[in-house]
Design a protein around this motif. Structure first.
Motif, short mmCIF file in Angstrom:
data_model
loop_
_atom_site.label_atom_id
_atom_site.label_comp_id
_atom_site.label_asym_id
_atom_site.label_seq_id
_atom_site.Cartn_x
_atom_site.Cartn_y
_atom_site.Cartn_z
N PHE A 389 0.83 -1.20 0.00
CA PHE A 389 0.00 0.00 0.00
C PHE A 389 0.87 1.26 0.00
N LEU A 390 1.92 1.28 0.84
CA LEU A 390 2.81 2.44 0.89
C LEU A 390 3.53 2.65 -0.43
N GLU A 391 3.97 1.57 -1.05
CA GLU A 391 4.70 1.68 -2.32
C GLU A 391 3.79 2.16 -3.44
N GLU A 392 2.56 1.69 -3.47
CA GLU A 392 1.65 2.06 -4.55
C GLU A 392 1.23 3.52 -4.46
N THR A 393 0.97 3.99 -3.24
CA THR A 393 0.58 5.39 -3.10
C THR A 393 1.80 6.31 -3.20
N ASN A 394 2.92 5.88 -2.59
CA ASN A 394 4.17 6.66 -2.59
C ASN A 394 3.90 8.11 -2.21
N PHE A 395 3.16 8.29 -1.15
CA PHE A 395 2.65 9.61 -0.79
C PHE A 395 2.84 9.93 0.69
N PHE A 396 2.79 8.90 1.53
CA PHE A 396 2.78 9.11 2.97
C PHE A 396 4.18 9.38 3.51
N LYS A 397 4.26 10.42 4.35
CA LYS A 397 5.53 10.81 4.96
C LYS A 397 5.72 10.15 6.32
N SER A 398 4.62 9.87 7.03
CA SER A 398 4.74 9.28 8.36
C SER A 398 3.74 8.13 8.52
N LEU A 399 4.09 7.22 9.39
CA LEU A 399 3.28 6.05 9.66
C LEU A 399 3.11 5.92 11.18
N VAL A 400 1.87 5.75 11.63
CA VAL A 400 1.58 5.64 13.06
C VAL A 400 1.15 4.21 13.35
N ILE A 401 1.89 3.54 14.23
CA ILE A 401 1.59 2.16 14.60
C ILE A 401 1.41 2.08 16.11
N GLN A 402 0.31 1.49 16.53
CA GLN A 402 0.10 1.26 17.95
C GLN A 402 0.74 -0.08 18.34
N LEU A 403 1.32 -0.09 19.52
CA LEU A 403 1.98 -1.30 20.00
C LEU A 403 0.96 -2.43 20.17
N PRO A 404 1.11 -3.53 19.45
CA PRO A 404 0.14 -4.63 19.59
C PRO A 404 0.43 -5.47 20.82
N ASP A 405 -0.53 -6.27 21.18
CA ASP A 405 -0.31 -7.27 22.23
C ASP A 405 0.78 -8.23 21.74
#
Length: 524
Positions: A389-405
């Motif tokens: 998804f990130l490669e196809e859009t090639n648009f997002f500067k930042s990514l927010v990930i919540q710590l999973p269990d």
């Protein structure tokens, strides 16, 4: 004291005597500040804390007795852990007595009241006259900002609607009756959540006041707000649209919330009448794709658009020559989003990885942030989809990930290494949040290593930011693992340096400390 330092102090303090006083600790510089600065400091505290500060000195006592901001909240009179709804009669008696004494003092001394927040959880008929009196005093003392939250059967008094100085009115769970007299000539901001109200009165307020901001929180009742016809809205009917002579509105910000009930969107907004609207925020509303597209293209001054928990939206097209900020939150059922916004500066996207995103005339310098849904499950398949998804859009500067269990980190490294998806996505910033609570407590060195290995397979960030708390060891585990990965055979991570630390919210939110690290990567 050295001569140079002594001379500097004398210049600042004005005399050698004051320097001596400072050395002995007898000079109170804060108390020497003028009243308006002391008022500004005390205005940041609730009324009970301001009362406690009055014992510091005579100067503080004088400032406390005349501070123009009053914040009355029952929770400050409660014992820790007790429910506000089940507080005892003694607590209520002390609370109402404190408010009454404070308001009487302001009435007698004619102290100005610029802002007043009144929180009432339990009232009866005996207290109605007292509350009316407090509001009357506030109006007489030139109230500008009034907020009332009432868990009882209370009707706002007529005198409040004759407050010519009132600029901000926030009311929740009170009655809004109809009064013939109304002179809210200065009201700019109105925010309400009402169980019952008079339609004529509400329509009259919105129609006659120079509102710049309007916030509507809608209750669970189906009939609530459906029959209101505003001067810049056309009420939806079964036979079509109700036409009326609409005038241009000065409104610049409009917020609508169904408060978690996903209520029907009751209006067709006339975009011509709202040509000054700059901020539009809609949450928990069953609004359609076509309406959103029409609003985005028709509101010619719109700069900020927020759509949150609008579950009926599936395929939307945003076309705007003025839009600068666009945020989509909790988009559970989105299929496709098309954005045509040449002035877009900020974009926040919280939806599923499989959603299709098309960008038209969006500038490259737009600060685009992606928050994928379902962060609690980190599997091999989800990682491959995220990277794609990130490669196809090639648009997002930042990514927010919540710590999973840690138990939900199900990544097969061998499968990832054999997945021919190219190099990791180049990212400006990777934000790891929710590094506290149950998920963080269950962390181990093994689970942290697996978590970071999976993310670094997907992307290489220039900056890594961690949001954590002082009491938690999650960030320490992550940093220790990062140190081990410097010159590691798995990842070309060359170095890690502290970039900045933000502790601005430490007093209000101890669980929010953001630390930013700059990562340096070797060429892969």
């Amino acid at each position: 004291m050295p001569t140079v330092r002594r001379n500097s102090c004398e210049k600042i303090m004005g005399s050698e005597e004051n320097v001596a006083k400072m050395q002995t600790g007898t000079v109170d510089r804060i108390s020497e500040l003028p009243d308006f600065i002391l008022h500004s400091i005390l205005s940041m505290l609730d009324t009970k804390e301001v009362c406690r500060a009055s014992v510091l000195s005579k100067k503080w006592y004088g400032a406390w007795s005349s501070v123009p901001v009053l914040d009355f909240q029952l929770r400050y009179f409660q014992k820790y852990g007790n429910s506000l709804c089940n507080c005892g009669d003694n607590t209520l008696e002390r609370y109402f007595g404190f408010i009454d004494k404070t308001m009487q003092r302001y009435s007698m001394q004619k102290y100005r009241i610029t802002k007043m927040h009144l929180m009432l959880h339990k009232i009866d008929e005996k207290l109605v006259s007292l509350i009316d009196k407090w509001i009357m005093i506030a109006v007489q003392n030139q109230i500008q900002n009034f907020e009332i939250v009432c868990r009882g059967n209370y009707s706002l008094p007529e005198i409040l609607f004759c407050a010519k100085s009132l600029k901000v009115l926030k009311c929740e769970c009170v009655k809004l009756p109809y009064y013939e007299t109304m002179e809210l000539v200065s009201l700019e901001y109105l925010n309400f959540y009402l169980d019952t109200f008079d339609e004529d009165m509400l329509q009259r307020i919105i129609s006659s006041c120079p509102l710049v901001e309007l916030g509507i929180k809608r209750g669970p009742s189906d009939y609530c707000l459906v029959n209101i016809s505003l001067p810049w809205m056309e009420k939806s009917t079964t036979s079509g649209t109700m036409q009326s002579n609409l005038q241009e509105s000065p409104l610049q910000k409009f917020f609508y919330s169904g408060l978690g009930h996903h209520t029907l969107w009751p209006w067709n907004i006339n975009v011509v009448a709202l040509k000054n609207l700059r901020n539009l925020e809609i949450e928990y509303a069953s609004i359609t794709d076509n309406i959103v597209s029409e609003l985005a293209s028709g509101l010619v001054a719109l700069e900020s658009l927020v759509l949150s928990n609008c579950y009926n939206l599936k395929c939307i097209k945003i076309s705007s020559n003025s839009l600068k900020q666009f945020r989509i939150a909790n988009a559970l059922f989105f299929i496709k989003v098309t954005i045509d916004a040449p002035k877009l500066l900020e974009f926040s996207y919280n939806t599923d990885i499989e959603t299709s995103l098309s960008l038209v005339r969006v500038p490259d310098h737009c600060n685009a942030q992606f928050l994928p849904l379902d962060p609690d499950l980190l599997t091999t398949v989800r990682l491959v989809e995220l990277k794609k998804f990130l490669e196809e859009t090639n648009f997002f500067k930042s990514l927010v990930i919540q710590l999973p269990d840690p138990r939900k980190i199900l990544v097969d490294e061998d499968v990832l290494r054999n997945t021919g998806t190219g190099l990791p996505y180049k990212l400006s910033e990777l934000k790891l949040c929710r590094l506290c609570g149950k998920s963080a407590r269950n962390l181990t060195e093994f689970s942290v290593a697996a978590f970071l290995d999976a993310l670094f397979w997907c992307c290489h960030p220039d900056v890594l930011s961690l949001t954590t708390s002082l009491q938690n060891s999650a960030s320490e585990l992550i940093l220790n693992d990062l140190k081990r990965k410097v010159h590691c055979y798995k990842h070309p991570l060359r170095s890690i340096e502290l970039d900045s630390a933000d502790c601005s919210s430490l007093l209000s939110e101890p669980s929010k400390i953001e630390t930013r690290f700059r990562l340096s990567w070797s060429q892969v």
